[in-house]
Design a protein around this motif. Structure first.
Motif, PDB file in Angstrom:
ATOM      1  N   THR A 162       0.843  -1.187   0.000  1.00 31.37           N
ATOM      2  CA  THR A 162       0.000   0.000   0.000  1.00 31.37           C
ATOM      3  C   THR A 162       0.885   1.247   0.000  1.00 31.37           C
ATOM      4  N   PHE A 163       0.383   2.299  -0.633  1.00 36.82           N
ATOM      5  CA  PHE A 163       1.093   3.580  -0.649  1.00 36.82           C
ATOM      6  C   PHE A 163       0.490   4.562   0.353  1.00 36.82           C
ATOM      7  N   ALA A 164      -0.289   4.035   1.276  1.00 41.93           N
ATOM      8  CA  ALA A 164      -0.948   4.902   2.255  1.00 41.93           C
ATOM      9  C   ALA A 164       0.065   5.648   3.118  1.00 41.93           C
ATOM     10  N   ASN A 165       1.167   4.987   3.446  1.00 42.60           N
ATOM     11  CA  ASN A 165       2.184   5.640   4.290  1.00 42.60           C
ATOM     12  C   ASN A 165       2.822   6.820   3.569  1.00 42.60           C
ATOM     13  N   PHE A 166       3.084   6.688   2.271  1.00 40.84           N
ATOM     14  CA  PHE A 166       3.645   7.799   1.504  1.00 40.84           C
ATOM     15  C   PHE A 166       2.623   8.925   1.373  1.00 40.84           C
ATOM     16  N   ASN A 167       1.358   8.557   1.237  1.00 38.65           N
ATOM     17  CA  ASN A 167       0.307   9.568   1.164  1.00 38.65           C
ATOM     18  C   ASN A 167       0.223  10.358   2.465  1.00 38.65           C
ATOM     19  N   LYS A 168       0.342   9.647   3.592  1.00 41.60           N
ATOM     20  CA  LYS A 168       0.308  10.339   4.891  1.00 41.60           C
ATOM     21  C   LYS A 168       1.535  11.241   5.054  1.00 41.60           C
ATOM     22  N   ALA A 169       2.686  10.797   4.540  1.00 43.66           N
ATOM     23  CA  ALA A 169       3.908  11.584   4.695  1.00 43.66           C
ATOM     24  C   ALA A 169       3.872  12.854   3.864  1.00 43.66           C
ATOM     25  N   ILE A 170       3.305  12.767   2.660  1.00 38.08           N
ATOM     26  CA  ILE A 170       3.347  13.910   1.748  1.00 38.08           C
ATOM     27  C   ILE A 170       2.124  14.811   1.903  1.00 38.08           C
ATOM     28  N   MET A 171       0.933  14.209   2.054  1.00 37.78           N
ATOM     29  CA  MET A 171      -0.295  15.010   2.059  1.00 37.78           C
ATOM     30  C   MET A 171      -1.158  14.817   3.293  1.00 37.78           C
ATOM     31  N   GLY A 172      -0.821  13.877   4.146  1.00 36.00           N
ATOM     32  CA  GLY A 172      -1.703  13.579   5.255  1.00 36.00           C
ATOM     33  C   GLY A 172      -1.165  14.014   6.594  1.00 36.00           C
ATOM     34  N   GLN A 173      -1.128  13.066   7.517  1.00 40.66           N
ATOM     35  CA  GLN A 173      -0.764  13.332   8.908  1.00 40.66           C
ATOM     36  C   GLN A 173       0.601  13.995   9.036  1.00 40.66           C
ATOM     37  N   ALA A 174       1.614  13.442   8.354  1.00 37.19           N
ATOM     38  CA  ALA A 174       2.968  13.982   8.474  1.00 37.19           C
ATOM     39  C   ALA A 174       3.081  15.343   7.816  1.00 37.19           C
ATOM     40  N   ALA A 175       2.329  15.537   6.705  1.00 35.91           N
ATOM     41  CA  ALA A 175       2.383  16.836   6.031  1.00 35.91           C
ATOM     42  C   ALA A 175       1.855  17.929   6.943  1.00 35.91           C
ATOM     43  N   LEU A 176       0.796  17.607   7.707  1.00 32.46           N
ATOM     44  CA  LEU A 176       0.235  18.585   8.636  1.00 32.46           C
ATOM     45  C   LEU A 176       1.220  18.936   9.736  1.00 32.46           C
ATOM     46  N   SER A 177       2.099  17.986  10.089  1.00 32.31           N
ATOM     47  CA  SER A 177       3.078  18.252  11.146  1.00 32.31           C
ATOM     48  C   SER A 177       4.338  18.925  10.621  1.00 32.31           C
ATOM     49  N   PHE A 221       6.297  17.951   7.674  1.00 29.77           N
ATOM     50  CA  PHE A 221       7.347  17.134   7.082  1.00 29.77           C
ATOM     51  C   PHE A 221       7.830  17.724   5.757  1.00 29.77           C
ATOM     52  N   VAL A 222       6.901  18.180   4.919  1.00 30.36           N
ATOM     53  CA  VAL A 222       7.279  18.737   3.615  1.00 30.36           C
ATOM     54  C   VAL A 222       8.123  20.000   3.804  1.00 30.36           C
ATOM     55  N   SER A 223       7.700  20.882   4.702  1.00 32.55           N
ATOM     56  CA  SER A 223       8.484  22.100   4.947  1.00 32.55           C
ATOM     57  C   SER A 223       9.849  21.777   5.530  1.00 32.55           C
ATOM     58  N   SER A 224       9.929  20.715   6.330  1.00 31.72           N
ATOM     59  CA  SER A 224      11.225  20.318   6.883  1.00 31.72           C
ATOM     60  C   SER A 224      12.145  19.782   5.786  1.00 31.72           C
ATOM     61  N   MET A 225      11.581  19.109   4.786  1.00 35.38           N
ATOM     62  CA  MET A 225      12.383  18.664   3.647  1.00 35.38           C
ATOM     63  C   MET A 225      12.954  19.859   2.892  1.00 35.38           C
ATOM     64  N   ILE A 226      12.133  20.873   2.688  1.00 35.44           N
ATOM     65  CA  ILE A 226      12.606  22.086   2.009  1.00 35.44           C
ATOM     66  C   ILE A 226      13.696  22.763   2.834  1.00 35.44           C
ATOM     67  N   ASN A 227      13.497  22.828   4.150  1.00 33.38           N
ATOM     68  CA  ASN A 227      14.524  23.410   5.028  1.00 33.38           C
ATOM     69  C   ASN A 227      15.833  22.634   4.927  1.00 33.38           C
ATOM     70  N   SER A 228      15.745  21.305   4.893  1.00 35.33           N
ATOM     71  CA  SER A 228      16.948  20.485   4.793  1.00 35.33           C
ATOM     72  C   SER A 228      17.676  20.745   3.482  1.00 35.33           C
ATOM     73  N   LYS A 261      13.059  23.853  11.233  1.00 34.71           N
ATOM     74  CA  LYS A 261      13.230  22.435  11.567  1.00 34.71           C
ATOM     75  C   LYS A 261      13.570  21.643  10.315  1.00 34.71           C
ATOM     76  N   THR A 262      14.552  20.747  10.416  1.00 35.09           N
ATOM     77  CA  THR A 262      14.984  19.962   9.262  1.00 35.09           C
ATOM     78  C   THR A 262      14.357  18.570   9.277  1.00 35.09           C
TER      79      THR A 262
END
Length: 274
Positions: free
Chosen positions: A48-63, A65-72, A222-223
């Motif tokens: 399943t790709f549900a974990n990647f969906n949560k990381a990019i657009m779901g739970q992790a994105a809200l916390s 994660f995407v902005s931290s990738m840009i910071n890194s 945050k990175t």
């Protein structure tokens, strides 16, 4: 038989090297139930790709994660560029200029690499707090430059010392100054060293966890490693989300190395005459 043994050894080495990455990918494509039960030991039972969906657009994105990738990406890129610029200038000075206590300064630069980074993080924190730079990307870049510059200066000094001085003398005769000879003659010949140390600085900055953890407290700076660490819950752990975020974090360094691989080979094959 000799060739067969060589290929068998290489296959074993590749399997040992790739196993952690394959394990991360397998875990990221599995559900938590399969992970806990051990059903995904080699291949995901219910991919399943549900974990990647949560990381990019779901739970992790809200916390964040995407902005931290840009910071890194910003922190690692700026740190690498500045380290190569100042490292090349410092290494060239140690390799070509004659001044008092030059060898002692070179050893002093090397000694700084023997000091654990965690031993100086508290003084660094106090300094940046007094300067009003806490929770900024500037503070992370400056701290990581302090950790990476000594190694880059030491390595680049060896590259510069191996280049014949006759090339610079010929450049001086043709009208180039010291900086002209450095940027138009020495640095192009030292391409392998520049890319090797640049990759080292980028990977160190990209993977650094402790420095951003101490110097940041919000999503502003945050990175990625710090953001992934925050996915650990107090009572539960979403292993699939952690693996998905970790696998996403692996992709940029791999792409950068693949992109610069051709330039690395060209730098190794290009000589002074060419």
């Amino acid at each position: 038989m000799k060739k067969l043994m060589m290929y068998a050894g290489l296959a074993l080495l590749m399997a040992f090297t790739l196993a952690p990455f394959l394990s991360t990918l397998t875990t990221s494509l599995s559900t938590n139930q399969d992970i806990i039960s051990g059903a995904n030991r080699f291949f995901p039972t219910h991919a399943t790709f549900a974990n990647f969906n949560k990381a990019i657009m779901g739970q992790a994105a809200l916390s964040g994660f995407v902005s931290s990738m840009i910071n890194s990406l910003i922190v690692a890129a700026v740190t690498t560029i500045l380290c190569l610029l100042f490292g090349a200038l410092g290494a060239y000075a140690f390799a070509r200029l004659n001044f008092r206590f030059r060898d002692s300064f070179v050893l002093l630069v090397l000694v700084t690499q023997m000091i654990p980074g965690i031993a100086v993080l508290i003084p660094i924190y106090v300094i940046f707090r007094q300067m009003g730079l806490l929770d900024t990307k500037t503070s992370i870049i400056m701290a990581q430059m302090a950790f990476n510059l000594p190694f880059i200066i030491w390595i680049m000094r060896s590259f510069f010392s191996s280049i014949p001085k006759d090339l610079e003398e010929a450049a001086f005769i043709d009208g180039l100054g010291r900086f002209g000879a450095l940027f138009r003659i020495i640095l192009p010949i030292s391409t392998p060293g520049l890319f090797a140390t640049g990759v080292f600085a980028f990977m160190n900055s990209w993977n650094d966890f402790l420095t951003p953890l101490v110097l940041t407290s919000s999503q502003v700076a945050k990175t990625m490693p710090v953001a992934i660490n925050e996915f650990l819950g107090r009572f539960t752990v979403d292993y699939g989300l952690l693996a998905a975020a970790g696998f996403i974090g692996i992709i940029p360094p791999i792409l950068i190395i693949l992109f610069f691989q051709r330039y690395l080979i060209e730098g190794l094959t290009a000589g002074a005459v060419k």
